[in-house]
Design a protein around this motif. Structure first.
Motif, short mmCIF file in Angstrom:
data_model
loop_
_atom_site.label_atom_id
_atom_site.label_comp_id
_atom_site.label_asym_id
_atom_site.label_seq_id
_atom_site.Cartn_x
_atom_site.Cartn_y
_atom_site.Cartn_z
N ALA A 164 0.84 -1.20 0.00
CA ALA A 164 0.00 0.00 0.00
C ALA A 164 0.87 1.25 0.00
O ALA A 164 0.58 2.23 -0.70
CB ALA A 164 -0.93 -0.01 1.21
N LYS A 165 1.95 1.22 0.76
CA LYS A 165 2.89 2.33 0.80
C LYS A 165 3.51 2.57 -0.56
O LYS A 165 3.79 3.72 -0.94
CB LYS A 165 3.97 2.04 1.84
N ALA A 166 3.71 1.50 -1.31
CA ALA A 166 4.31 1.61 -2.65
C ALA A 166 3.29 2.01 -3.70
O ALA A 166 3.65 2.28 -4.85
CB ALA A 166 4.94 0.27 -3.04
N GLY A 167 2.01 2.02 -3.32
CA GLY A 167 0.97 2.32 -4.29
C GLY A 167 0.66 1.17 -5.21
O GLY A 167 0.15 1.36 -6.32
N VAL A 168 0.96 -0.05 -4.76
CA VAL A 168 0.74 -1.26 -5.57
C VAL A 168 -0.48 -2.00 -5.02
O VAL A 168 -0.52 -2.36 -3.85
CB VAL A 168 1.97 -2.18 -5.53
N ALA A 184 9.23 0.46 -6.86
CA ALA A 184 8.43 1.08 -5.80
C ALA A 184 8.27 0.12 -4.62
O ALA A 184 8.34 0.53 -3.45
CB ALA A 184 7.06 1.48 -6.35
N THR A 185 8.07 -1.16 -4.91
CA THR A 185 7.91 -2.15 -3.85
C THR A 185 9.20 -2.30 -3.05
O THR A 185 9.18 -2.34 -1.81
CB THR A 185 7.50 -3.51 -4.44
N ALA A 186 10.33 -2.38 -3.73
CA ALA A 186 11.62 -2.49 -3.04
C ALA A 186 11.86 -1.30 -2.13
O ALA A 186 12.32 -1.45 -0.99
CB ALA A 186 12.75 -2.62 -4.07
N HIS A 226 13.44 -11.34 -5.30
CA HIS A 226 12.50 -12.01 -6.20
C HIS A 226 11.11 -11.57 -5.76
O HIS A 226 10.54 -12.13 -4.82
CB HIS A 226 12.70 -13.53 -6.06
N LEU A 227 10.57 -10.55 -6.42
CA LEU A 227 9.29 -9.98 -6.04
C LEU A 227 8.23 -10.46 -7.03
O LEU A 227 8.39 -10.29 -8.24
CB LEU A 227 9.37 -8.45 -6.04
#
Length: 396
Positions: free
Chosen positions: A122-126, A248-250, A261-262
């Motif tokens: 959520a913080k990453a906007g994903v 963004a996730t990283a 490995h995302l």
């Protein structure tokens, strides 16, 4: 630099990590559960010293091993296994020995617990599939009333598709609760799409030194449970849309100086309240390299050396290898001994011999996920990749 590598002999290609560290002038200290005499020669040559521990899960013995290396060689700069199974123990050892170059034990929950990952996506906007921590049958039914069947249930902490189930109706749900394991479980709404992994080597600022995409089958769970054949491929290039959500996730997870490995869903069917066809939806993060021979597949696909890029990240925090080689698709297709196939082993080699870069029997412990006999080939495009997979796996 003193680098302790946990289980450098398994998976068997992990000797490459130690080899590249050694070539970069690192003092590589191994701890493993295989006797030294049984290690491959390339690994022996890369290690300064090796400490045998019969059971890597025995923390007292692992502590003694790290303490021995600390006493003999001085401060330990890095400790890593690059293995999902040992992530939590790695973090505990780092914390106990004040090794700051890696995840610390108090922060490990956010990358081990699937339920804890949601806040960072959520913080990453994903966007991510809605999740319910399983408590009782009534609460589960209330969640399903909101998202609908089918739903996926899986351990909150787990590796791969182990103990993961797809529930399609109330009968399945009630049967699941009759045999509910004691470990914490979560339930997620079902998402239709391909699984695309964002595989990257990140520097100390969470910036990618390498980015790659591997496309996996929609349900690894079904492959394990139903003994289906496995095929997947590494693409010639990672699309910018995936790279954007991966970066963004990283950043959101604050992961640094790691090979990651995302996993994301690339939707093939729109999901109301979630996203549209072609969009990427967060699945889960794995703070280690992709499983199986996928790191080698990245090498073949991108004409590079991911092990060297990783070692350069460790020693210099930058990429030294240029990305100027030819790019390909690299496909993995594996057969199971319990099935019959249209084309023989000899026919596969005759038709694709010039493309095949790996061909071998898989270790027994990897057979449930990876199959018995694997073929890995380097191909020019997606169409050729799909034709290769069909030829290898076609059944009467």
């Amino acid at each position: 630099m003193n680098f302790i590598f946990i289980s450098p002999q398994f998976p068997k290609h992990y000797w490459n990590f130690c080899d590249r560290l050694h070539k970069n002038g690192v003092n590589v200290l191994g701890i493993g559960d295989t006797p030294f005499s049984e290690l491959r020669e390339e690994l022996k040559a890369a290690l300064t010293e090796y400490y045998f521990v019969p059971n890597l899960g025995n923390y007292e013995e692992m502590f003694k091993a790290v303490a021995f290396f600390s006493f003999k060689y001085g401060k330990i700069d890095w400790l890593e296994s690059n293995n999902e199974f040992w992530l939590e123990q790695d973090a505990r050892l780092r914390t106990d020995f004040h090794i700051t170059t890696g995840e610390q034990f108090e922060n490990i929950g956010r990358i081990k617990n699937k339920s804890a990952m949601k806040i960072y996506y959520a913080k990453a906007g994903v966007p991510t599939a809605r999740l319910h921590k399983i408590t009782d049958l009534t609460a589960a039914k209330n969640f399903i009333a909101e998202v609908g069947y089918p739903v996926i249930v899986k351990p909150d902490v787990g590796v791969g598709a182990s103990d993961t189930f797809k529930l399609e109706n109330d009968e399945h749900l009630e049967k699941f609760f009759e045999t509910l394991p004691e470990v914490p479980y979560v339930m997620e709404e079902f998402v239709t799409g391909d699984i695309c992994s964002y595989d990257a080597i990140l520097n100390s600022n969470s910036e990618p030194l390498l980015e790659s995409m591997t496309v996996w089958p929609p349900s690894v769970m079904d492959i394990v449970l139903k003994k289906l054949d496995l095929s997947y491929y590494t693409a010639a290039y990672a699309p910018e849309k995936l790279c954007k959500v991966g970066r963004a996730t990283a950043k959101a997870f604050g992961v640094k100086s790691r090979f990651v490995h995302l996993e994301f869903f690339r939707l093939t069917k729109a999901k109301a309240g979630l996203s549209e066809v072609g969009d990427f939806v967060g699945l889960e993060v794995n703070m280690r390299p992709a499983g199986g021979y996928t790191p080698d597949m990245m090498n073949f696909a991108h004409s590079t050396d991911v092990y060297q890029i990783w070692a350069d990240m460790i020693t210099d925090d930058k990429r030294k290898l240029k990305d100027d080689g030819e790019h390909f698709y690299c496909a993995y297709a594996s057969r199971r001994d319990c099935h019959q196939y249209v084309h023989t082993h000899e026919e596969i080699l005759s038709r694709y011999g010039k493309n095949i870069v790996m061909c071998e029997r898989m270790p027994e412990m990897m057979v449930p996920q990876m199959g018995n006999q694997m073929y890995t080939a380097k191909l020019s495009d997606l169409q050729s990749t799909e034709e290769f997979i069909k030829f290898v796996l076609e059944q009467p």
